[in-house]
Design an enzyme around this catalytic site. Structure first.
Site, mmCIF file in Angstrom:
data_model
loop_
_atom_site.group_PDB
_atom_site.id
_atom_site.type_symbol
_atom_site.label_atom_id
_atom_site.label_comp_id
_atom_site.label_asym_id
_atom_site.label_seq_id
_atom_site.Cartn_x
_atom_site.Cartn_y
_atom_site.Cartn_z
ATOM 1 N N SER A 56 44.996 43.684 42.648
ATOM 2 C CA SER A 56 45.379 42.282 42.828
ATOM 3 C C SER A 56 45.451 41.580 41.482
ATOM 4 C CB SER A 56 44.344 41.559 43.692
ATOM 5 O OG SER A 56 43.136 41.363 42.962
ATOM 6 N N ASP A 57 46.312 40.560 41.387
ATOM 7 C CA ASP A 57 46.141 39.620 40.293
ATOM 8 C C ASP A 57 44.777 38.962 40.487
ATOM 9 O OD1 ASP A 57 46.589 38.077 38.050
ATOM 10 O OD2 ASP A 57 48.566 37.384 38.676
ATOM 11 N N TRP A 58 44.233 38.410 39.417
ATOM 12 C CA TRP A 58 42.836 37.966 39.440
ATOM 13 C C TRP A 58 42.640 36.808 40.423
ATOM 14 C CZ3 TRP A 58 43.231 42.199 37.460
ATOM 15 C CH2 TRP A 58 42.283 42.816 36.650
ATOM 16 N N THR B 106 49.848 43.297 42.286
ATOM 17 C CA THR B 106 50.504 42.385 43.212
ATOM 18 C C THR B 106 50.187 40.939 42.853
ATOM 19 O OG1 THR B 106 48.697 42.884 44.734
ATOM 20 C CG2 THR B 106 50.825 43.869 45.197
ATOM 21 N N ALA C 210 43.540 36.855 43.514
ATOM 22 C CA ALA C 210 44.671 36.732 44.447
ATOM 23 C C ALA C 210 44.326 37.212 45.853
ATOM 24 C CB ALA C 210 45.865 37.517 43.932
#
Length: 808
Positions: free
Chosen positions: A231-233, A198, A235
């Site tokens: 998650s994107d890093w 995401t 995020a």
């Protein structure tokens, strides 16, 4: 009835879940470092290791001393219009992942080219959701056939970089369904990915790591997705809201919104432990599939056979090259002399910037490839124009190592640094080094210049630096952080610090020392900085004059033009579509001197080509990967045909229908609704430089017939040229009465064929049901639109050759 392998695997997952307490479960959902989840020996769980892609597998070390195969950019892969080739690329990447101990590849990127100004479009496939879904499904199938997981990203509407951490994208439900969600849906249905990532952005007011509607109700509920959601890093922002929204894994660690914070949220009654169990169940399922959970049979017990990475990289590159123009048969090259110019011909740009970066063991530049392919003495080279106005990593001519010292100045470890770049995350440190004892890191070694003159040296990164060249200290001070971007230290620009007069071939000692920053509050300790360098500047007019003189005396002039890392990279969008530097002037001058001028365009996404009518031929090579120069020689000499077709419309920025990528007051409205890419160009009545699907070859094709049986379409074509070739047969579906709210036509199918001179070929394409559907926002469901349609078959969205009627 006997249990299936999948049922037995699920039983192992349930048993493992039942043996875990709350703290262990919460810890499993948080990264233990930059790239991995923790091991839980009590249930036989190994650490799950992730790695950036999508063109290679970098592994847990962001360093040139740990090389990776570098394939062409995703735009190049999409330009092949070949899901089977994408699958083969995925198999190779699975092989690379297993070699590096990686379980999950953080790829592919299937966001759309909504606007040509998107700075990261080289990392995504296309403006078209159908083409994106087909190529992405092939890629995912290939990677997972090797027993390695994928995370299809960035879910969803992460189509620009400006304010990407905070932007709220306002998108209609119809545009979401028909465009931005469509590739994800297609890949879930066709390839069953084991993961999704995401995005940072919000959609319609809710950040994607907390978007329960899109994750739980659409992705998992409607589509039946059973994989992990990571998650994107950095995020993930909220413990309870993220878990309720369907986020399984918060990366990186160890400081995240999960882990101890999640366990405490359960004890405080903020979230139900059953939701934690659901997330852990999905993580354990992933571990079982990739062979990291004891007692569970992995999804792949016998990986595919070995793949030759260099050979496949070369094949993908040449099959991705798009021949935009070829007047009077300028290509393939005729026998004779060739004058090659362009800085990118010598120092090739083979990949885009940012997290997609990998470090190949070798790169073949256009100069290397043509030197090997052409008869000795027939090729000359001049720089002509250099688009690189900034300092670059200290690679060419440098021999460097990183030396680690404690506070007393004692050496505690060393590591090679082939490109002057240090990026150590978490526990990725040289042997014998710990963060507790590390005080300074020194990049030290020699530089042997290839040109005499004033060389510029500088720094990239954040913190306290000391720069010494040839015994003289030129900088001893602080480089402050970039405001507004937490990844500024990773992707920020270089800063010049010294100009030093040097002599070609005479080595000098160089040293860049950085004091380790121990600032608190970061998810994990990171040490990242770079020694950067630029060769002596030369007068641009003199460089162009040299190229013109060489071109005037040659039978053919080949000019390589390119973008730079400051044009196409992660973290920012583009301000225009112009080629940087004096490259346009170079092309005009060379073309005036030699009418047989071939221009090679080395760019990952659209650029303006104001001189396109003045040159004999143009070949688009994208970011062609490590074997790009060899593939270029294959195509220019005619050993192979350029096989690519445009996956995205190319045109002038002034004509582009959708250009807004910068939010206003934190909001970016997708006011164009379902009209992006070729749909928008056609609706606006504007003619691009080169339309979606365009691409020439070295032979000609006749479209002889099209037959329709239900929704099955059979097309026959014939190679009318004098050599074997490859054609991409494209099917567009045009509703009889589209109305103002539907595109005039959409891509509904395609297939690749090969045939020798005079031979016929036949393709059969099944039109998908979705091609006849639109999203009904009132009913909140898909509506099958009955009526008459025309099937238009051809070589691009503008070059439609034959038609057939269909009524549904």
């Amino acid at each position: 009835m006997a249990e299936t392998v999948e049922e037995r695997r699920e039983a192992v997952v349930e048993a493992a879940l039942g043996r875990l307490g709350l703290d262990a479960k919460a810890r499993l959902l948080a990264g233990q470092d930059m790239w991995s989840l923790p091991a839980l020996p009590e249930i036989g769980l190994e650490p799950l290791v992730m790695s950036d892609g999508p063109i290679g597998v970098r592994g847990v070390r962001w360093s040139a001393d740990d090389p990776s195969v570098a394939l062409p950019s995703p735009t190049a892969l999409a330009a092949t219009w070949d899901p089977g080739l994408a699958r083969r690329a995925g198999v190779l990447l699975a092989q690379e992942a297993r070699r590096k101990g990686v379980h999950v590849l953080l790829a592919p990127t299937v966001n759309l080219h909504r606007s040509p100004l998107g700075g990261r479009h080289f990392e995504a496939y296309s403006e078209d959701p159908y083409l994106t879904g087909r190529i992405g499904a092939g890629y995912v199938t290939g990677v997972q056939s090797g027993g390695v997981g994928t995370t299809v990203k960035h879910f969803v509407a992460n189509d620009a970089e400006t304010d990407r951490f905070t932007v709220n994208n306002l998108v209609s439900e119809r545009a979401l369904r028909e465009l931005y969600l469509a590739p994800f849906e297609a890949i879930v249905a066709a390839a069953r990915p084991w993961g999704i990532m995401t995005a940072y952005n919000s959609v319609n007011g809710t950040t994607m790591t907390e978007h329960r509607h899109l994750v739980e109700e659409v992705l998992r509920g409607e589509w039946g997705f059973d994989g992990i959601n990571v998650s994107d890093w950095n995020a993930a922002r909220s413990t309870a809201a993220a878990l309720t929204g369907g986020l399984d894994i918060a990366m990186p660690g160890p400081r995240t919104v999960y882990g101890p914070a999640l366990a405490q949220a359960v004890r405080d009654g903020e979230v139900e432990e059953a939701r934690v169990d659901d997330a852990v169940r999905r993580v354990l399922r992933l571990a079982a599939r990739v062979g990291a959970l004891a007692g569970a049979e992995p999804a792949v017990t016998e990986p595919p056979g070995a793949v030759d990475g260099e050979a496949l990289a070369r094949e993908i590159a040449r099959r991705s090259f798009v021949l935009l123009r070829n007047d009077s048969g300028a290509l393939p090259l005729k026998p004779g002399t060739v004058a090659l110019s362009g800085a990118a011909a010598r120092d090739a740009r083979v990949l885009g910037g940012g997290s997609a970066t990998v470090f190949p063991a070798r790169t073949v530049s256009p100069l290397d490839g043509l030197t090997a392919a052409l008869p000795e003495g027939t090729l000359s080279y001049t720089v002509g124009a250099d688009p690189n106005t900034e300092l670059a990593t200290a690679a060419r001519g440098f021999d460097l190592r990183a030396v680690c010292r404690d506070a007393d100045g004692h050496v505690i470890g060393t590591r090679d640094a082939p490109d002057g770049h240090v990026q150590w995350m978490g526990t990725d440190l040289p042997d014998g080094v710990t963060h507790a004892t590390l005080h300074t890191v020194e990049l030290t070694g020699t530089f042997t210049p290839r040109e005499s003159g004033r060389h510029t040296f500088g720094t990239r990164g954040v913190g306290a630096f000391t720069l010494t060249v040839d015994g003289t200290t030129h900088f001893d001070g602080i480089q402050p952080p970039v405001e507004g971007d937490p990844f500024g230290a990773f992707f920020g620009g270089p800063v010049p610090r010294a100009e030093v007069e040097l002599t070609a071939g005479v080595p000098v000692e160089v040293s860049l020392t950085r004091v380790v920053d121990r600032a608190a509050g970061r998810p994990m300790p990171v040490i990242t900085f770079t020694l950067v360098h630029q060769e002596p500047p030369r007068d641009p007019d003199e460089l162009i004059a040299e190229a013109v003189a060489a071109a005037r005396d040659a039978d053919t002039a080949v000019v390589v033009v390119a973008t730079t890392e400051r044009v196409e990279s992660e973290g920012f969008d583009r301000g225009d579509l112009r080629l940087p530097g004096r490259q346009d002037d170079l092309v005009r001058a060379v073309a005036a001197a030699n009418p047989n001028t071939v221009v090679v365009v080395n760019a990952g996404s659209p650029v303006e080509l104001p001189w396109r009518e003045d040159v004999a031929a143009m070949l688009l090579t994208w970011f062609p990967g490590q074997e790009g120069g060899a593939a270029l020689a294959d195509v220019l000499t005619g050993a192979h045909e350029p096989g690519g077709r445009l996956p995205t419309t190319w045109g002038a920025l002034a004509d582009a229908p959708v250009t807004r990528v910068r939010p206003t007051d934190g909001v970016l409205a997708y006011d164009e609704d379902v009209f992006i890419g070729h749909r928008a160009w056609e609706r606006a009545g504007r003619t691009p430089a080169y339309p979606f699907g365009h691409g020439l070859g070295y032979t000609d094709w006749a479209y002889e017939s099209v037959e329709v049986d239900g929704t099955t379409v059979t097309v026959r074509v014939r190679n009318t040229g004098e050599r074997a070739g490859r054609e991409v047969v494209q099917l567009y579906l045009a509703p009889g009465e589209p109305g103002a709210d539907r595109p005039a036509r959409t891509l509904a199918g395609f297939a690749c064929v090969e045939a020798g001179p005079g031979e016929r070929a036949e393709v059969t394409v099944e039109l998908p049901r979705r091609a006849f559907e639109i999203w009904d926002e009132t009913a909140a469901s898909w509506s099958y639109v009955k009526g008459s349609y025309e099937i238009q078959v051809g070589r691009s969205i503008e070059d439609r050759r034959i038609t057939a009627a269909i009524t549904v």
